[in-house]
Design a protein around this motif. Structure first.
Motif, mmCIF file in Angstrom:
data_model
loop_
_atom_site.group_PDB
_atom_site.id
_atom_site.type_symbol
_atom_site.label_atom_id
_atom_site.label_comp_id
_atom_site.label_asym_id
_atom_site.label_seq_id
_atom_site.Cartn_x
_atom_site.Cartn_y
_atom_site.Cartn_z
ATOM 1 N N GLU A 166 0.838 -1.204 0.000
ATOM 2 C CA GLU A 166 0.000 0.000 0.000
ATOM 3 C C GLU A 166 0.874 1.255 0.000
ATOM 4 O O GLU A 166 0.595 2.218 -0.732
ATOM 5 N N ASP A 170 0.960 4.146 -2.805
ATOM 6 C CA ASP A 170 0.654 5.523 -2.418
ATOM 7 C C ASP A 170 1.799 6.461 -2.798
ATOM 8 O O ASP A 170 1.569 7.575 -3.281
ATOM 9 N N ARG A 174 1.634 9.545 -5.463
ATOM 10 C CA ARG A 174 2.033 10.918 -5.129
ATOM 11 C C ARG A 174 3.092 11.434 -6.106
ATOM 12 O O ARG A 174 3.088 12.608 -6.477
#
Length: 205
Positions: A166, A170, A174
């Protein structure tokens, strides 16, 4: 060139693994089951002729049916009582989804195949129930063995590994969003220039 190709292949592999584990980790959180259990049961479901998505839908329906049974809804309560299963433990606490699944599997192992079993599967697991019968028919011991086999094969993974996947996704998101944001002002400056150029090209055509 070879290094670039190898690097691209490694990145694709890493991204693919991260996306799969990210999805299963979030799925486990939604269903209230451990990541190790869910990723291992994906393997067990495949061996039974089903797949992880079908299992996920069935488990989501199991949660709802068990909750309705605890709330006293007669149809849901009868679905479990007919199998001799209580959705609560001896302390009156709702059993977890994996506990209920193993109990149901043991009951299905003892039941003859036929209309009644098919009906019970669909009452408890919804439309996915009929596709999970072959998996459930094996009983809890076989399912636990298949989860262990998935761990040995590297298919099942820990909660920590899932959270790392995860974090990877993420961070990548970003990075991509940041790159898009950095390029946005350039695009804004180019929009009117290109619009005028395309207008002149259209006139010329």
């Amino acid at each position: 060139a070879a290094a670039a190709v190898a690097g691209g292949a490694l990145f694709s592999l890493t991204k693919g693994v991260a996306e799969s584990r990210d999805r299963i980790t979030k799925m486990g959180r939604e269903l209230g089951v451990a990541t190790e259990f869910l990723s291992g049961m994906g393997h067990a479901a495949s061996l039974g002729g089903s797949d992880l998505n079908t299992f996920q839908k069935g488990m989501a329906r199991l949660s709802r049916t068990a909750s309705d049974a605890q709330a006293g809804l007669s149809t849901a309560a009868r679905s479990f009582s007919d199998l001799g299963i209580n959705v609560e433990d001896s302390n009156g606490v709702m059993k977890t989804n994996d506990q209920l699944l193993f109990e149901i599997a043991d009951k299905f192992k003892e039941m003859p195949n036929g209309v009644i079993k098919a009906a019970k599967a669909q009452e408890i697991f919804g439309r996915s129930g009929k596709d999970l019968i072959n998996t459930l028919n094996q009983g809890s011991d076989a399912l636990r063995n298949q989860i262990g086999e998935a761990q040995e094969l590297g298919i099942a993974f820990s909660q920590e590994a899932g959270e790392q996947a995860e974090l990877f996704n993420d961070t990548l998101l970003r990075l991509q969003t940041g790159a898009e944001g950095a390029l946005a002002p350039i695009g804004e400056e180019l929009i009117p220039v290109m619009t005028e150029a395309f207008g002149e090209l259209q006139t010329a055509v």
